[in-house]
Motif scaffolding. Sequence first.
Motif, PDB file in Angstrom:
ATOM      1  N   VAL A 136       0.852  -1.185   0.000  1.00 39.65           N
ATOM      2  CA  VAL A 136       0.000   0.000   0.000  1.00 39.65           C
ATOM      3  C   VAL A 136       0.890   1.237   0.000  1.00 39.65           C
ATOM      4  O   VAL A 136       1.934   1.270   0.669  1.00 39.65           O
ATOM      5  N   ASP A 137       0.495   2.255  -0.749  1.00 41.45           N
ATOM      6  CA  ASP A 137       1.270   3.493  -0.802  1.00 41.45           C
ATOM      7  C   ASP A 137       1.358   4.145   0.572  1.00 41.45           C
ATOM      8  O   ASP A 137       0.463   3.997   1.421  1.00 41.45           O
ATOM      9  N   THR A 138       2.438   4.888   0.782  1.00 37.21           N
ATOM     10  CA  THR A 138       2.645   5.543   2.074  1.00 37.21           C
ATOM     11  C   THR A 138       1.551   6.558   2.368  1.00 37.21           C
ATOM     12  O   THR A 138       1.068   6.662   3.505  1.00 37.21           O
ATOM     13  N   SER A 139       1.146   7.309   1.350  1.00 36.33           N
ATOM     14  CA  SER A 139       0.067   8.284   1.554  1.00 36.33           C
ATOM     15  C   SER A 139      -1.239   7.593   1.925  1.00 36.33           C
ATOM     16  O   SER A 139      -1.996   8.086   2.774  1.00 36.33           O
ATOM     17  N   ASP A 140      -1.517   6.435   1.322  1.00 30.62           N
ATOM     18  CA  ASP A 140      -2.728   5.701   1.666  1.00 30.62           C
ATOM     19  C   ASP A 140      -2.659   5.143   3.078  1.00 30.62           C
ATOM     20  O   ASP A 140      -3.686   5.081   3.778  1.00 30.62           O
ATOM     21  N   CYS A 141      -1.481   4.730   3.513  1.00 24.20           N
ATOM     22  CA  CYS A 141      -1.327   4.237   4.888  1.00 24.20           C
ATOM     23  C   CYS A 141      -1.683   5.325   5.897  1.00 24.20           C
ATOM     24  O   CYS A 141      -2.369   5.069   6.899  1.00 24.20           O
ATOM     25  N   LYS A 142      -1.251   6.545   5.639  1.00 21.69           N
ATOM     26  CA  LYS A 142      -1.567   7.632   6.556  1.00 21.69           C
ATOM     27  C   LYS A 142      -3.052   7.965   6.531  1.00 21.69           C
ATOM     28  O   LYS A 142      -3.644   8.279   7.574  1.00 21.69           O
ATOM     29  N   LYS A 143      -3.674   7.884   5.356  1.00 16.61           N
ATOM     30  CA  LYS A 143      -5.116   8.121   5.287  1.00 16.61           C
ATOM     31  C   LYS A 143      -5.883   7.036   6.034  1.00 16.61           C
ATOM     32  O   LYS A 143      -6.888   7.318   6.702  1.00 16.61           O
ATOM     33  N   ILE A 144      -5.419   5.799   5.943  1.00 13.05           N
ATOM     34  CA  ILE A 144      -6.053   4.714   6.696  1.00 13.05           C
ATOM     35  C   ILE A 144      -5.920   4.960   8.190  1.00 13.05           C
ATOM     36  O   ILE A 144      -6.870   4.769   8.965  1.00 13.05           O
ATOM     37  N   GLY A 145      -4.734   5.414   8.636  1.00 18.70           N
ATOM     38  CA  GLY A 145      -4.534   5.703  10.049  1.00 18.70           C
ATOM     39  C   GLY A 145      -5.442   6.819  10.551  1.00 18.70           C
ATOM     40  O   GLY A 145      -5.974   6.746  11.667  1.00 18.70           O
ATOM     41  N   VAL A 146      -5.646   7.856   9.725  1.00 17.35           N
ATOM     42  CA  VAL A 146      -6.520   8.959  10.125  1.00 17.35           C
ATOM     43  C   VAL A 146      -7.954   8.477  10.271  1.00 17.35           C
ATOM     44  O   VAL A 146      -8.658   8.818  11.245  1.00 17.35           O
ATOM     45  N   LYS A 147      -8.423   7.672   9.330  1.00 21.87           N
ATOM     46  CA  LYS A 147      -9.805   7.185   9.404  1.00 21.87           C
ATOM     47  C   LYS A 147     -10.006   6.248  10.591  1.00 21.87           C
ATOM     48  O   LYS A 147     -11.034   6.308  11.281  1.00 21.87           O
ATOM     49  N   LEU A 148      -9.048   5.367  10.834  1.00 30.16           N
ATOM     50  CA  LEU A 148      -9.167   4.468  11.977  1.00 30.16           C
ATOM     51  C   LEU A 148      -9.108   5.241  13.294  1.00 30.16           C
ATOM     52  O   LEU A 148      -9.773   4.863  14.271  1.00 30.16           O
ATOM     53  N   ARG A 149      -8.328   6.287  13.350  1.00 31.03           N
ATOM     54  CA  ARG A 149      -8.271   7.114  14.559  1.00 31.03           C
ATOM     55  C   ARG A 149      -9.633   7.702  14.905  1.00 31.03           C
ATOM     56  O   ARG A 149     -10.010   7.784  16.082  1.00 31.03           O
ATOM     57  N   ASP A 150     -10.394   8.099  13.869  1.00 36.40           N
ATOM     58  CA  ASP A 150     -11.688   8.728  14.118  1.00 36.40           C
ATOM     59  C   ASP A 150     -12.825   7.719  14.244  1.00 36.40           C
ATOM     60  O   ASP A 150     -13.808   7.988  14.949  1.00 36.40           O
ATOM     61  N   LEU A 151     -12.713   6.571  13.565  1.00 30.85           N
ATOM     62  CA  LEU A 151     -13.824   5.622  13.533  1.00 30.85           C
ATOM     63  C   LEU A 151     -13.763   4.602  14.656  1.00 30.85           C
ATOM     64  O   LEU A 151     -14.804   4.175  15.160  1.00 30.85           O
ATOM     65  N   VAL A 152     -12.565   4.170  15.071  1.00 30.94           N
ATOM     66  CA  VAL A 152     -12.495   3.062  16.037  1.00 30.94           C
ATOM     67  C   VAL A 152     -12.966   3.479  17.430  1.00 30.94           C
ATOM     68  O   VAL A 152     -13.866   2.803  17.969  1.00 30.94           O
ATOM     69  N   PRO A 153     -12.485   4.484  18.123  1.00 36.42           N
ATOM     70  CA  PRO A 153     -11.298   5.311  17.878  1.00 36.42           C
ATOM     71  C   PRO A 153     -10.050   4.670  18.488  1.00 36.42           C
ATOM     72  O   PRO A 153     -10.142   3.790  19.339  1.00 36.42           O
ATOM     73  N   CYS A 154      -8.887   5.167  18.048  1.00 33.22           N
ATOM     74  CA  CYS A 154      -7.610   4.652  18.530  1.00 33.22           C
ATOM     75  C   CYS A 154      -6.549   5.712  18.299  1.00 33.22           C
ATOM     76  O   CYS A 154      -6.852   6.818  17.826  1.00 33.22           O
ATOM     77  N   VAL A 155      -5.299   5.358  18.621  1.00 38.23           N
ATOM     78  CA  VAL A 155      -4.182   6.296  18.495  1.00 38.23           C
ATOM     79  C   VAL A 155      -3.118   5.661  17.615  1.00 38.23           C
ATOM     80  O   VAL A 155      -2.507   4.663  18.002  1.00 38.23           O
ATOM     81  N   PRO A 156      -2.863   6.187  16.402  1.00 41.44           N
ATOM     82  CA  PRO A 156      -1.733   5.688  15.596  1.00 41.44           C
ATOM     83  C   PRO A 156      -0.412   6.141  16.218  1.00 41.44           C
ATOM     84  O   PRO A 156      -0.222   7.323  16.492  1.00 41.44           O
ATOM     85  N   ILE A 157       0.478   5.188  16.460  1.00 38.61           N
ATOM     86  CA  ILE A 157       1.748   5.524  17.112  1.00 38.61           C
ATOM     87  C   ILE A 157       2.957   5.267  16.219  1.00 38.61           C
ATOM     88  O   ILE A 157       4.067   5.691  16.565  1.00 38.61           O
ATOM     89  N   LEU A 158       2.758   4.591  15.055  1.00 41.05           N
ATOM     90  CA  LEU A 158       3.923   4.337  14.191  1.00 41.05           C
ATOM     91  C   LEU A 158       3.474   3.959  12.790  1.00 41.05           C
ATOM     92  O   LEU A 158       2.524   3.174  12.619  1.00 41.05           O
ATOM     93  N   PHE A 159       4.166   4.541  11.774  1.00 43.73           N
ATOM     94  CA  PHE A 159       4.053   4.139  10.366  1.00 43.73           C
ATOM     95  C   PHE A 159       5.473   3.849   9.901  1.00 43.73           C
ATOM     96  O   PHE A 159       6.288   4.767   9.774  1.00 43.73           O
ATOM     97  N   LYS A 160       5.776   2.588   9.657  1.00 39.97           N
ATOM     98  CA  LYS A 160       7.142   2.231   9.296  1.00 39.97           C
ATOM     99  C   LYS A 160       7.138   0.997   8.414  1.00 39.97           C
ATOM    100  O   LYS A 160       6.555  -0.035   8.783  1.00 39.97           O
ATOM    101  N   ASP A 161       7.790   1.104   7.245  1.00 45.12           N
ATOM    102  CA  ASP A 161       7.993  -0.029   6.326  1.00 45.12           C
ATOM    103  C   ASP A 161       6.683  -0.740   6.001  1.00 45.12           C
ATOM    104  O   ASP A 161       6.580  -1.971   6.010  1.00 45.12           O
ATOM    105  N   GLY A 162       5.646   0.040   5.719  1.00 46.15           N
ATOM    106  CA  GLY A 162       4.366  -0.551   5.373  1.00 46.15           C
ATOM    107  C   GLY A 162       3.641  -1.181   6.545  1.00 46.15           C
ATOM    108  O   GLY A 162       2.765  -2.036   6.328  1.00 46.15           O
ATOM    109  N   GLN A 163       3.962  -0.791   7.758  1.00 47.16           N
ATOM    110  CA  GLN A 163       3.308  -1.315   8.956  1.00 47.16           C
ATOM    111  C   GLN A 163       2.609  -0.160   9.673  1.00 47.16           C
ATOM    112  O   GLN A 163       3.196   0.914   9.846  1.00 47.16           O
ATOM    113  N   ILE A 164       1.368  -0.407  10.103  1.00 46.33           N
ATOM    114  CA  ILE A 164       0.609   0.567  10.875  1.00 46.33           C
ATOM    115  C   ILE A 164       0.430   0.002  12.277  1.00 46.33           C
ATOM    116  O   ILE A 164      -0.165  -1.070  12.448  1.00 46.33           O
TER     117      ILE A 164
END
Length: 362
Positions: free
Chosen positions: A319-347
Motif C-alpha cells: 500500500v502506498d505511504t500516503s494511503d497508509c496515513k489516510k487509513i490511520g486517520v480514518k481508523l483514529r476517528d472511527l475506532v477510535p484509537c491512536v496511531p503511534i507508528l508508520f514504518k515499512d508498510g506497517q501501521i
Amino acid sequence: MLKLLSWHSPILQTRTQNLNLSHLAPPLLLLCSSLCIKHSSTISDDIYDPPFSHTSKPSKSKSPIKALASEKEQNLPVHSDLPFDFRYSYSETNPSIQPIGFREPPRFSPFGPGRLDRKWTGTSAPAEQFADASEVFKEQNSVLGDPLTEEEIEELVERYRHNDCSRQINIGKGGVTHNMLDDIHNHWKRAEAVRIKCLGVPTLDMDNICFHLEDKTGGKVIYRHINILLLYRGRNYDPKNRPVIPLMLWNPYPPIYPRLVKNVADGLTFEETKEMRNRGLNSPPLMKLTRNGVYVNVVQRVREAFKTEEVVRLECTYVDTSDCKKIGVKLRDLVPCVPILFKDGQIILWRGKKNGEQDSTS
C-alpha cells in the motif's frame, strides 16, 4: 520517341527536325528525350492538357458574431447556485481541520483564472450565500418524488448491479470528488440510476460515501452491497434543469496538515511509547491490506481486537505511504484509537487508555 514528342508540341517538332541524334549513344539519347519531355510540359499551351491542375481548398470562414460570442462566454466567470463549498474531495477531507501551510499559493485556483465567481482559499471555493437547509431538503424531495416500490427497486437493481453495466463510476483514493458530480449528472441524462464501485481508502467508511453522494447530487442510494452502490436520480429529474457544475482543470496540491504521529503519545511517557511501538512491530499482523482493496471490515476487526489486545499491527506492505496515513486517520476517528507508528508498510495502533485506567492514574 521523336514522333511521339512532336505530337504534343509544334515548336518541339521544328526543333527536333534540325537535330541529328544518330551519333549519340543510347544512354545520352534517352537523357535527351527525357529533357525534351520536361521542356514540352513547360511550354504546353493546350488548355485540355495542362501540366498540373490547381485545386483550391475551400476556406472555412467563421462568422465573427459566433466567434465573438464564444470569447465573451469564456471570459465571463461561471456562476453556480449549489449551496456547498467546492472542494476537490468531499468524502476524504475534514473542513474542521485547518492546514498549517500550502504547497502552492492560494491564488492558483484549480478552476482556472477568471472561470469561477468564487474565491479559492487553498482548500475550497466557499459559497457566497448560505442557503436554507430546509429549502434545499424540500427541493431535493420534489425531484425525488414518491418513494420507489419494492418492484421498481428490484427492476433497477437487476438492470444496473451487474459488472457489465455501462453506467458505472469508479471511486478510488480521492473519494467523492468534485468532477465526479458532473459525471453522475451526465449518466443521469440517459439512465435512471448509476452504478458506483468503491475501492481503496474510502471503503473504510461507506456511510460517509453514501452521505456525500446523496447530499451533493440530490439522488438516493437504493442499493448497497459491500462496495457496490446504486444511486437513483429521482422520478421528477429533468436533465435540462441540472445544476451548473464548473469543472476543475487540474488536481490541486494538498495542503500541509499537522503531524499525525507524535513523538510521545498522549497519556504515555517516552519510554512507554517506545515500548508500545516495539511490542506492535513484534506482534503478528491482525490483517494484511492490499493496494486498492476493499476495507469494509477493517474497522470492526480492529474494534474486536482491542477488546483483548492493547496494540494492533496492520500489514500494508504493498500500500502506498500516503494511503497508509489516510487509513490511520480514518481508523483514529472511527475506532477510535491512536496511531503511534508508520514504518515499512506497517501501521501500529494503540487503543488508548480506558476510562478506568485514566481515573486510576489521575
